[in-house]
Design a protein around this motif. Structure first.
Motif, PDB file in Angstrom:
ATOM      1  N   MET A  68     -12.649  10.884  -2.783  1.00  0.00           N
ATOM      2  CA  MET A  68     -12.365  10.816  -1.359  1.00  0.00           C
ATOM      3  C   MET A  68     -12.623   9.381  -0.913  1.00  0.00           C
ATOM      4  SD  MET A  68     -13.313  14.043  -2.256  1.00  0.00           S
ATOM      5  CE  MET A  68     -15.049  14.178  -2.127  1.00  0.00           C
ATOM      6  N   ILE A  69     -11.712   8.867  -0.078  1.00  0.00           N
ATOM      7  CA  ILE A  69     -11.748   7.448   0.254  1.00  0.00           C
ATOM      8  C   ILE A  69     -11.666   7.260   1.761  1.00  0.00           C
ATOM      9  CG2 ILE A  69     -10.538   5.242  -0.030  1.00  0.00           C
ATOM     10  CD1 ILE A  69      -9.372   6.523  -2.665  1.00  0.00           C
ATOM     11  N   GLU A  70     -12.580   6.448   2.278  1.00  0.00           N
ATOM     12  CA  GLU A  70     -12.539   6.033   3.687  1.00  0.00           C
ATOM     13  C   GLU A  70     -12.065   4.582   3.718  1.00  0.00           C
ATOM     14  OE1 GLU A  70     -15.929   4.625   6.554  1.00  0.00           O
ATOM     15  OE2 GLU A  70     -15.947   6.829   6.448  1.00  0.00           O
ATOM     16  N   VAL A  71     -11.083   4.325   4.584  1.00  0.00           N
ATOM     17  CA  VAL A  71     -10.460   3.004   4.664  1.00  0.00           C
ATOM     18  C   VAL A  71     -10.897   2.307   5.945  1.00  0.00           C
ATOM     19  CG1 VAL A  71      -8.232   1.800   4.796  1.00  0.00           C
ATOM     20  CG2 VAL A  71      -8.485   3.815   3.340  1.00  0.00           C
ATOM     21  N   LEU A  72     -11.077   0.999   5.855  1.00  0.00           N
ATOM     22  CA  LEU A  72     -11.419   0.186   7.028  1.00  0.00           C
ATOM     23  C   LEU A  72     -10.191  -0.056   7.896  1.00  0.00           C
ATOM     24  CD1 LEU A  72     -13.634  -2.554   5.360  1.00  0.00           C
ATOM     25  CD2 LEU A  72     -14.407  -0.798   6.958  1.00  0.00           C
ATOM     26  N   GLY A  73     -10.351   0.106   9.191  1.00  0.00           N
ATOM     27  CA  GLY A  73      -9.331  -0.275  10.159  1.00  0.00           C
ATOM     28  C   GLY A  73      -7.930   0.150   9.808  1.00  0.00           C
ATOM     29  N   LYS A  74      -7.029  -0.826   9.836  1.00  0.00           N
ATOM     30  CA  LYS A  74      -5.613  -0.556   9.627  1.00  0.00           C
ATOM     31  C   LYS A  74      -5.153  -0.947   8.222  1.00  0.00           C
ATOM     32  CE  LYS A  74      -4.656  -1.100  14.493  1.00  0.00           C
ATOM     33  NZ  LYS A  74      -3.905  -1.787  15.524  1.00  0.00           N
ATOM     34  N   MET A  75      -6.005  -0.734   7.246  1.00  0.00           N
ATOM     35  CA  MET A  75      -5.724  -1.152   5.873  1.00  0.00           C
ATOM     36  C   MET A  75      -5.139  -0.018   5.014  1.00  0.00           C
ATOM     37  SD  MET A  75      -7.037  -4.417   5.580  1.00  0.00           S
ATOM     38  CE  MET A  75      -7.304  -4.584   3.849  1.00  0.00           C
ATOM     39  N   ALA A  76      -4.823   1.114   5.609  1.00  0.00           N
ATOM     40  CA  ALA A  76      -4.406   2.287   4.834  1.00  0.00           C
ATOM     41  C   ALA A  76      -3.175   2.014   3.977  1.00  0.00           C
ATOM     42  CB  ALA A  76      -4.163   3.477   5.759  1.00  0.00           C
ATOM     43  N   ASP A  77      -2.158   1.372   4.514  1.00  0.00           N
ATOM     44  CA  ASP A  77      -0.946   1.123   3.734  1.00  0.00           C
ATOM     45  C   ASP A  77      -1.228   0.231   2.541  1.00  0.00           C
ATOM     46  OD1 ASP A  77       0.558   2.706   5.424  1.00  0.00           O
ATOM     47  OD2 ASP A  77       1.346   1.019   6.585  1.00  0.00           O
ATOM     48  N   ARG A  78      -2.016  -0.792   2.747  1.00  0.00           N
ATOM     49  CA  ARG A  78      -2.358  -1.721   1.650  1.00  0.00           C
ATOM     50  C   ARG A  78      -3.163  -1.001   0.570  1.00  0.00           C
ATOM     51  NH1 ARG A  78      -5.842  -5.003  -0.631  1.00  0.00           N
ATOM     52  NH2 ARG A  78      -5.358  -7.164  -1.082  1.00  0.00           N
ATOM     53  N   VAL A  79      -4.141  -0.204   0.996  1.00  0.00           N
ATOM     54  CA  VAL A  79      -4.956   0.553   0.038  1.00  0.00           C
ATOM     55  C   VAL A  79      -4.079   1.541  -0.729  1.00  0.00           C
ATOM     56  CG1 VAL A  79      -6.793   2.283  -0.156  1.00  0.00           C
ATOM     57  CG2 VAL A  79      -7.129   0.254   1.277  1.00  0.00           C
ATOM     58  N   ALA A  80      -3.201   2.260  -0.029  1.00  0.00           N
ATOM     59  CA  ALA A  80      -2.323   3.228  -0.691  1.00  0.00           C
ATOM     60  C   ALA A  80      -1.432   2.548  -1.726  1.00  0.00           C
ATOM     61  CB  ALA A  80      -1.479   3.969   0.343  1.00  0.00           C
ATOM     62  N   ASP A  81      -0.896   1.380  -1.397  1.00  0.00           N
ATOM     63  CA  ASP A  81      -0.053   0.645  -2.349  1.00  0.00           C
ATOM     64  C   ASP A  81      -0.827   0.296  -3.610  1.00  0.00           C
ATOM     65  OD1 ASP A  81       2.117   0.764  -0.651  1.00  0.00           O
ATOM     66  OD2 ASP A  81       1.844  -1.276   0.122  1.00  0.00           O
ATOM     67  N   GLN A  82      -2.074  -0.147  -3.442  1.00  0.00           N
ATOM     68  CA  GLN A  82      -2.904  -0.491  -4.598  1.00  0.00           C
ATOM     69  C   GLN A  82      -3.193   0.739  -5.460  1.00  0.00           C
ATOM     70  OE1 GLN A  82      -4.416  -3.631  -5.474  1.00  0.00           O
ATOM     71  NE2 GLN A  82      -2.825  -4.369  -4.111  1.00  0.00           N
ATOM     72  N   LEU A  83      -3.524   1.838  -4.817  1.00  0.00           N
ATOM     73  CA  LEU A  83      -3.857   3.057  -5.556  1.00  0.00           C
ATOM     74  C   LEU A  83      -2.637   3.623  -6.279  1.00  0.00           C
ATOM     75  CD1 LEU A  83      -6.201   4.725  -2.937  1.00  0.00           C
ATOM     76  CD2 LEU A  83      -6.884   3.792  -5.166  1.00  0.00           C
ATOM     77  N   ARG A  84      -1.476   3.599  -5.624  1.00  0.00           N
ATOM     78  CA  ARG A  84      -0.259   4.113  -6.258  1.00  0.00           C
ATOM     79  C   ARG A  84       0.107   3.316  -7.507  1.00  0.00           C
ATOM     80  NH1 ARG A  84       1.769   5.123  -0.855  1.00  0.00           N
ATOM     81  NH2 ARG A  84       2.644   3.038  -0.868  1.00  0.00           N
ATOM     82  N   GLY A  85      -0.309   2.069  -7.574  1.00  0.00           N
ATOM     83  CA  GLY A  85      -0.017   1.236  -8.731  1.00  0.00           C
ATOM     84  C   GLY A  85      -0.922   1.468  -9.924  1.00  0.00           C
ATOM     85  N   MET A  86      -1.912   2.314  -9.781  1.00  0.00           N
ATOM     86  CA  MET A  86      -2.852   2.584 -10.874  1.00  0.00           C
ATOM     87  C   MET A  86      -2.411   3.836 -11.637  1.00  0.00           C
ATOM     88  SD  MET A  86      -6.480   1.873  -8.943  1.00  0.00           S
ATOM     89  CE  MET A  86      -7.423   1.895 -10.466  1.00  0.00           C
ATOM     90  N   PRO A  87      -2.161   3.733 -12.942  1.00  0.00           N
ATOM     91  CA  PRO A  87      -1.700   4.905 -13.695  1.00  0.00           C
ATOM     92  C   PRO A  87      -2.723   6.042 -13.744  1.00  0.00           C
ATOM     93  CG  PRO A  87      -2.132   3.062 -15.170  1.00  0.00           C
ATOM     94  CD  PRO A  87      -2.269   2.538 -13.773  1.00  0.00           C
TER      95      PRO A  87
END
Length: 142
Positions: A68-87
Motif C-alpha cells: 500500500m502506497i501513500e503519495v505526496l501531493g500531486k505526484m500520483a501520475d509520476r509515481v504510477a508511471d514509475q511503478l508500471r515500469g517495474m516488471p
C-alpha cells in the motif's frame, strides 16, 4: 451489455479456451451470435486479452506481496508511471481512503524482493508504504 454478454464473459473468465460451439450450447445462442458478440466485445474494449493462468508450481516467483502506497501531493501520475515500469509490479490499483495505490508484487526470492521494496521506497513522491507478504491464495477471481 446484456445478459448474454455477461454470460459469455463469465464463461470465458472461467475458461478462455472454450470453443464457440461450447459457448453456444451453454448459452442457447447460435454460434454466429456468440462469435459476433465476442468480436464486438473485443472491438469495444470489453475484452482486452485472452490469457492463461498457471498454477503456483509453474511460477518462477516465490515471493508475492501487496504494498500500500501513500503519495505526496500531486505526484500520483509520476509515481504510477514509475511503478508500471517495474516488471515485479504485476498489478497497480488506485484506491480511496488512506492509501493512494495498492500494488501487487512478485519476485523470485526474499533478497530480490527486498531490493524491489528498496527501489519502490526511493521513488520520488512516495511518502509512506506498508507491505504484506502473501502466504497462500485461497481464492483467485481471475
Amino acid at each position: 451489455m446484456d445478459d448474454l454478454d455477461q454470460e459469455l464473459l463469465a464463461a470465458l473468465r472461467h475458461n478462455a479456451r472454450l470453443p464457440v460451439s461450447s459457448l453456444a450450447a451453454m448459452t442457447g445462442a447460435s454460434r454466429a451470435t456468440v462469435t459476433a458478440r465476442i468480436e464486438r466485445m473485443v472491438e469495444n474494449g470489453t475484452i482486452t486479452a485472452f490469457t492463461i493462468k498457471t498454477g503456483h508450481e509453474t511460477r518462477s516467483a516465490n515471493v508475492r506481496a501487496i504494498i500500500m502506497i501513500e503519495v505526496l501531493g500531486k505526484m500520483a501520475d509520476r509515481v504510477a508511471d514509475q511503478l508500471r515500469g517495474m516488471p515485479q509490479v504485476r498489478a497497480l490499483h488506485s484506491t480511496n481512503g488512506r492509501w493512494d495505490f495498492i500494488a501487487e508484487l512478485e519476485d523470485r526470492d526474499l533478497v530480490a524482493f527486498d531490493e524491489t521494496l528498496r527501489r519502490i521506497r526511493l521513488i520520488e513522491g512516495i511518502n509512506v508504504t506498508e507491505t504484506n507478504i502473501l502466504l497462500r491464495s485461497r481464492k483467485s477471481s481471475f
